[in-house]
Design a protein around this motif. Sequence first.
Motif, PDB file in Angstrom:
ATOM      1  N   ARG A  20       0.812  -1.207   0.000  1.00  0.00           N
ATOM      2  CA  ARG A  20       0.000   0.000   0.000  1.00  0.00           C
ATOM      3  C   ARG A  20       0.854   1.270   0.000  1.00  0.00           C
ATOM      4  O   ARG A  20       0.429   2.294  -0.530  1.00  0.00           O
ATOM      5  N   GLU A  21       2.035   1.219   0.547  1.00  0.00           N
ATOM      6  CA  GLU A  21       2.853   2.429   0.631  1.00  0.00           C
ATOM      7  C   GLU A  21       3.263   2.920  -0.751  1.00  0.00           C
ATOM      8  O   GLU A  21       3.288   4.116  -1.016  1.00  0.00           O
ATOM      9  N   ASN A  22       3.596   1.999  -1.644  1.00  0.00           N
ATOM     10  CA  ASN A  22       3.932   2.353  -3.028  1.00  0.00           C
ATOM     11  C   ASN A  22       2.892   1.768  -3.982  1.00  0.00           C
ATOM     12  O   ASN A  22       3.224   1.125  -4.980  1.00  0.00           O
ATOM     13  N   LEU A  23       1.628   2.006  -3.645  1.00  0.00           N
ATOM     14  CA  LEU A  23       0.541   1.426  -4.414  1.00  0.00           C
ATOM     15  C   LEU A  23       0.519   1.933  -5.853  1.00  0.00           C
ATOM     16  O   LEU A  23       0.182   1.189  -6.776  1.00  0.00           O
ATOM     17  N   GLN A  24       0.902   3.190  -6.068  1.00  0.00           N
ATOM     18  CA  GLN A  24       0.857   3.744  -7.419  1.00  0.00           C
ATOM     19  C   GLN A  24       1.797   2.996  -8.356  1.00  0.00           C
ATOM     20  O   GLN A  24       1.472   2.770  -9.530  1.00  0.00           O
ATOM     21  N   ASP A  25       2.958   2.601  -7.866  1.00  0.00           N
ATOM     22  CA  ASP A  25       3.877   1.824  -8.700  1.00  0.00           C
ATOM     23  C   ASP A  25       3.260   0.487  -9.087  1.00  0.00           C
ATOM     24  O   ASP A  25       3.399   0.030 -10.233  1.00  0.00           O
ATOM     25  N   LEU A  26       2.574  -0.148  -8.125  1.00  0.00           N
ATOM     26  CA  LEU A  26       1.922  -1.421  -8.411  1.00  0.00           C
ATOM     27  C   LEU A  26       0.822  -1.247  -9.455  1.00  0.00           C
ATOM     28  O   LEU A  26       0.689  -2.064 -10.388  1.00  0.00           O
ATOM     29  N   LEU A  27       0.026  -0.178  -9.319  1.00  0.00           N
ATOM     30  CA  LEU A  27      -1.046   0.058 -10.290  1.00  0.00           C
ATOM     31  C   LEU A  27      -0.488   0.336 -11.672  1.00  0.00           C
ATOM     32  O   LEU A  27      -1.071  -0.070 -12.692  1.00  0.00           O
TER      33      LEU A  27
END
Length: 286
Positions: A102-109
């Motif tokens: 969740r902390e780097n959720l944008q990278d995952l998305l």
Amino acid sequence: MTPRRALAATVLMLASGCAVQHAPSDARSDAAPAPATGVTRDLLSLPPPSGKVTVAVYGIRDQTGQYKPAPDSSFSTAVTQGASSLLVKALKQSGWFLPVERENLQDLLTERKIVRALEMPQPAGTPAVQIPPLIAASVLIEGGIIAYESNVRTGGAGARFLGIGLTTQYRVDQVTVNLRSVDIRGGQILQSVSTTKTIYSYEIHPSIFKFVNVKDLLELEGGMTRNEPTQLCVNEAIESGVAHLIVQGIRDGNWALKDPASWSHPVLQRYAAEGDTRYTVQKAAL
């Protein structure tokens, strides 16, 4: 050269030789995994749960506002800024939780968008790209590093006899971490724990100040300091907080052991006793 001068020269040569051959620290050493603490071994030895709890960690912030002493006080904080990574590692090591990113959720998305872009019409016979849905967390872990107190206790001692002496000094700092588990369905706080870890630093300083004859003076000094790494102390406080969250959750019925008889496990009983002691002390203070 007189015998006394020869003796002094020999002592100095031996001292310099020892300093060269036995350096205070290696000039180079290979990287190694971070050392395990006693709490790390406790987490790894916990009895298994009936089912892992999916948890999300958005960020464990440094709420102390403390910076290192001058001259680098304007550039370096007193505690690590990577507490979230330490918490995720502790949750994973315990075997009770399944952390989701969740902390780097944008990278995952972003990566998932790239995979979906590959699902565009492909040549015949090309296997379809399958991507499973994201896993939703059932519990949110929040908290932060809430206190860092320096020079909680300082002191020292020394003695000298006939020019031969030894002095010692020590300092005790203290870091406090708070963790709480939140039910995402209604926002109810399930458990909240605060753990404190002391940080020890000490110095040993032996010295010799002695006349070998009327005109010749022999003076030798040495010293060693040991500072407990702050980030390891923060890590241990976070791991202790995770262990207490697990024990409190079992007691409150938020999660369960695979074998209910495992409640008598010595690690669980020790943390349960610590929690009871703190609760009793708080009630007595009121």
